[in-house]
Design an enzyme around this catalytic site. Structure first.
Site, PDB file in Angstrom:
ATOM      1  N   SER A  64       0.797  -1.229   0.000  1.00  0.00           N
ATOM      2  CA  SER A  64       0.000   0.000   0.000  1.00  0.00           C
ATOM      3  C   SER A  64       0.827   1.274   0.000  1.00  0.00           C
ATOM      4  O   SER A  64       0.297   2.352  -0.288  1.00  0.00           O
ATOM      5  CB  SER A  64      -0.955   0.004   1.199  1.00  0.00           C
ATOM      6  N   HIS A  70     -15.211   1.683   2.985  1.00  0.00           N
ATOM      7  CA  HIS A  70     -14.859   2.980   3.545  1.00  0.00           C
ATOM      8  C   HIS A  70     -15.887   4.055   3.229  1.00  0.00           C
ATOM      9  O   HIS A  70     -15.723   5.221   3.622  1.00  0.00           O
ATOM     10  CB  HIS A  70     -13.490   3.429   3.003  1.00  0.00           C
ATOM     11  N   CYS A 124      -7.521   2.890   0.961  1.00  0.00           N
ATOM     12  CA  CYS A 124      -8.644   2.259   0.261  1.00  0.00           C
ATOM     13  C   CYS A 124      -8.230   1.678  -1.093  1.00  0.00           C
ATOM     14  O   CYS A 124      -7.760   2.400  -1.975  1.00  0.00           O
ATOM     15  CB  CYS A 124      -9.757   3.292   0.069  1.00  0.00           C
TER      16      CYS A 124
END
Length: 410
Positions: free
Chosen positions: A179, A222, A235
């Protein structure tokens, strides 16, 4: 020594051996020295020199010529009894230079003692100079056991250790950036003109693409997120949307511009370049075209992407300095390259990374620094080693099947 002329084949040599005071905590940075072998004699142009120690790894090897200087040579005439008669010629030796590391020894030792001996690495880099203040790879080894010739038992112990203590995880180990790479995806979107206020509704559910499913890590989703909140909550759904809008090629091109897929030039031997895939690579490797699924994986830092700890640390320095790309240096420093990326785009990343650590719901909020004089910006990253449908919890998996956990911050 008084009886040397009467004892054939015996010689006295005076030399020096390193004593590595900090042992394991500095081993992957300083390296170690050992007896010169035949290959090294040729590489260093020292074929006529006897046995002596040279740098074998780390800065010992990188700065070998600087530290060693030049050998002196004296030619003497001796008689049949082995006694010196006269000096024929003499060339004095040139003393090697001393070097000073950018490493802070107290910080280095502190970090080494924090890391698990099953594997980990940390790079602390000055974002205004590129100087590396700490570089720790764990597990490690005792370099003093190499200087006089390593024992068979210790060599066997190191090689049989499943956690590979000889691997320099700082610049040679390569890992999916996970991420953390979402920052590259967002920056590529900004450079392509995507509105940072664009919203995507994340439900957390999976969407099918052929036989593959792409879901957000947060099962319940989310909700509506824009660029900043997508980074704050890490996300996946937002990154998938970006990949569909601008395509994977623009993300990969920017990754290359930011130094991924290329060596950083850090003064450590054997640096890995990591890897940034491409459509041409996929065709050569798998005889198939680049697909949307490839772009979706790349957008969240998965797929064939690989990066080193040093590369990721430098990426953080690029964000913190609003576009300055340094050569990470353990000794000295070099002038930075100013990247052709709009500085205001880095401002958006900085603001989002501040929220990651300091806003409720940020993925690093529970680890925030409470002292207001030491506020941090950051980005968490998790990359899967083996897929497990329906859950990201791999605590019950074998150690080598667990996720890689990363954090980039300043």
């Amino acid at each position: 020594e008084e009886n040397l002329t009467a004892i054939l084949g015996i010689y006295i040599e005076i030399g020096q051996l390193r004593d590595y005071h900090y042992k394991e905590s500095f081993a992957h940075v300083i390296g170690y020295s050992g007896i010169l072998n035949e290959k090294e004699k040729k590489e260093l142009g020292l074929n006529n020199i006897g046995n002596f120690n040279v740098g074998k790894n780390g800065i010992e090897k990188w700065y070998e010529q600087t530290l060693r200087g030049d050998f002196g040579v004296k030619k003497m005439e001796v008689n049949a009894g082995g006694y010196y008669v006269r000096e024929l010629s003499s060339q004095p030796s040139v003393k090697g230079e001393s070097i000073t590391l950018n490493i802070n020894a107290d910080l280095q030792n502190y970090i080494y003692n924090l890391l698990p001996k099953t594997g980990g690495s940390v790079v602390v880099m000055d974002t205004e100079s590129g100087a590396i203040l700490s570089a720790v790879s764990s597990p490690s080894f005792d370099p003093n056991k190499f200087t006089g010739g390593i024992s068979h038992d210790y060599w066997k112990e190191l090689n049989n250790n499943p956690y590979t203590p000889l691997l320099n995880r700082l610049s040679q180990g390569t890992y999916p950036p996970g991420s953390i790479f979402k920052l590259v995806t967002i920056l590529a979107a900004l450079e392509d003109g995507v509105d940072p206020e664009m919203e995507v509704v994340c439900s957390g559910g999976a969407s099918a693409l052929g036989n593959n499913y792409y879901r957000c890590w947060h099962k319940s989703g989310h909700g509506a997120v824009n660029m900043k909140s997508a980074i704050e909550h890490s996300c996946n759904a937002y990154m998938y949307k970006i990949a569909k809008m601008i395509g994977g090629e623009k993300v990969l091109d920017l990754a290359t511009k930011l130094g991924f897929g290329k060596i950083t030039g850090v003064d450590l031997p054997g640096e890995s370049s990591g890897f940034v895939p491409s459509a041409s690579w996929k065709m050569r490797r798998f005889k198939s075209d680049w697909s949307l699924g490839d772009s979706l994986n790349i957008a969240i830092g998965q797929g064939a992407l690989l990066a080193t700890t040093v590369q990721i640390a430098r990426f953080g320095a690029i964000i913190a300095s609003r576009g300055k790309m340094f050569v990470p240096k353990i000794v000295g420093q070099e002038e930075a390259l100013q990247l052709d990326i709009k500085p205001e785009h880095f401002d958006i990343l900085q603001s989002a990374m501040f929220n990651v650590v300091n806003s409720p719901g940020g993925t690093a909020y529970s680890k925030r620094v409470l002292d207001p004089n030491w506020l941090m910006c950051g980005k968490t990253g998790t990359s899967q080693v083996q897929a497990k449908r329906g859950s990201m919890d791999l605590n019950k998996a074998s150690f080598f099947g667990r996720n890689h956990a990363m954090f980039l911050g300043y």
